[in-house]
Write an enzyme that holds these catalytic residues in place. Sequence first.
Site, PDB file in Angstrom:
ATOM      1  N   TYR A  23       0.793  -1.231   0.000  1.00 20.66           N
ATOM      2  CA  TYR A  23       0.000   0.000   0.000  1.00 20.66           C
ATOM      3  C   TYR A  23       0.829   1.285   0.000  1.00 20.66           C
ATOM      4  O   TYR A  23       0.277   2.380   0.074  1.00 20.66           O
ATOM      5  CB  TYR A  23      -0.964  -0.013   1.196  1.00 20.66           C
ATOM      6  N   HIS A 100     -10.025   3.553  -4.535  1.00 18.03           N
ATOM      7  CA  HIS A 100      -9.091   2.583  -3.974  1.00 18.03           C
ATOM      8  C   HIS A 100      -7.677   2.994  -4.351  1.00 18.03           C
ATOM      9  O   HIS A 100      -7.443   3.496  -5.462  1.00 18.03           O
ATOM     10  CB  HIS A 100      -9.379   1.168  -4.490  1.00 18.03           C
TER      11      HIS A 100
HETATM   12  O1  CA2 Z   1      -6.758  -0.435  -2.499  1.00 21.27           O
HETATM   13  C1  CA2 Z   1      -7.536  -0.018  -1.624  1.00 21.27           C
HETATM   14  O2  CA2 Z   1      -7.656   1.173  -1.336  1.00 21.27           O
HETATM   15  C2  CA2 Z   1      -8.351  -1.041  -0.804  1.00 21.27           C
HETATM   16  O3  CA2 Z   1      -9.606  -0.440  -0.499  1.00 21.27           O
HETATM   17  C3  CA2 Z   1      -7.548  -1.302   0.452  1.00 21.27           C
HETATM   18  C4  CA2 Z   1      -8.207  -2.374   1.334  1.00 21.27           C
HETATM   19  C5  CA2 Z   1      -8.494  -3.635   0.525  1.00 21.27           C
HETATM   20  O4  CA2 Z   1      -9.192  -4.572   1.327  1.00 21.27           O
HETATM   21  C6  CA2 Z   1      -9.311  -3.337  -0.719  1.00 21.27           C
HETATM   22  O5  CA2 Z   1      -9.480  -4.533  -1.433  1.00 21.27           O
HETATM   23  C7  CA2 Z   1      -8.608  -2.318  -1.583  1.00 21.27           C
HETATM   24  C8  CA2 Z   1      -7.277  -2.749   2.495  1.00 21.27           C
HETATM   25  C9  CA2 Z   1      -6.863  -1.607   3.342  1.00 21.27           C
HETATM   26  C10 CA2 Z   1      -5.840  -2.116   4.306  1.00 21.27           C
HETATM   27  O6  CA2 Z   1      -4.857  -1.128   4.465  1.00 21.27           O
HETATM   28  C11 CA2 Z   1      -3.705  -1.511   5.076  1.00 21.27           C
HETATM   29  C12 CA2 Z   1      -2.712  -0.567   5.077  1.00 21.27           C
HETATM   30  C13 CA2 Z   1      -1.513  -0.867   5.662  1.00 21.27           C
HETATM   31  C14 CA2 Z   1      -1.313  -2.098   6.259  1.00 21.27           C
HETATM   32  C15 CA2 Z   1      -2.331  -3.029   6.255  1.00 21.27           C
HETATM   33  C16 CA2 Z   1      -3.530  -2.739   5.668  1.00 21.27           C
END
Ligand code: CA2
Length: 149
Positions: A23, A100
């Site tokens: 991310y 996203h």
């Molecule tokens: O790509 C995106 O913005 C998502 O919404 C992010 C979500 C994921 O479940 C979607 O499929 C796509 C996950 C967010 C989790 O963010 C984290 C950031 C750092 C460490 C762990 C998780």
Amino acid sequence: MHNILVLNGPNLNLLGTRQPEVYGATTLKMIEDLCISHGKTQGQKVTHLQSNHEGALIDAIHAARGVQDGIVLNAGGYTHTSVALMDAISSAEVPVVEVHLSNIHAREVFRHKSYIAPVAIGQICGFGAQSYVLALNALAAHLAERGTE
Ligand code: CA2
């Protein structure tokens, strides 16, 4: 001036602190600051909220009715599961742009399904923090077209 809510869902508070390989290094605070400063250039007053709780996100969508002119929503993992969020958006009468950071269509199959997309005015994904900037631009264009400037 348009009021815009930037609403972030579960685990997005961890941005920049864990899994940077997935991310990126940008923190949620950096994204929120970017939205506030970019929003100013678009005549938007941006407020933001992040919650790890589905009900809190639903409450925020309900509270946006008649107060916010638009919502930029990253529902995180709830994107792929939440009929309840979809129903809240349907009843809110506030235009929502789904965003996203990652390109959900290039990831696991379970991320290809979005319960938000059918009730959003559009979806922007895959551009990291810039997805939010693009979403603010999209809302500005949508609201201008609708004549609510
Ligand atoms: O790509 C995106 O913005 C998502 O919404 C992010 C979500 C994921 O479940 C979607 O499929 C796509 C996950 C967010 C989790 O963010 C984290 C950031 C750092 C460490 C762990 C998780």
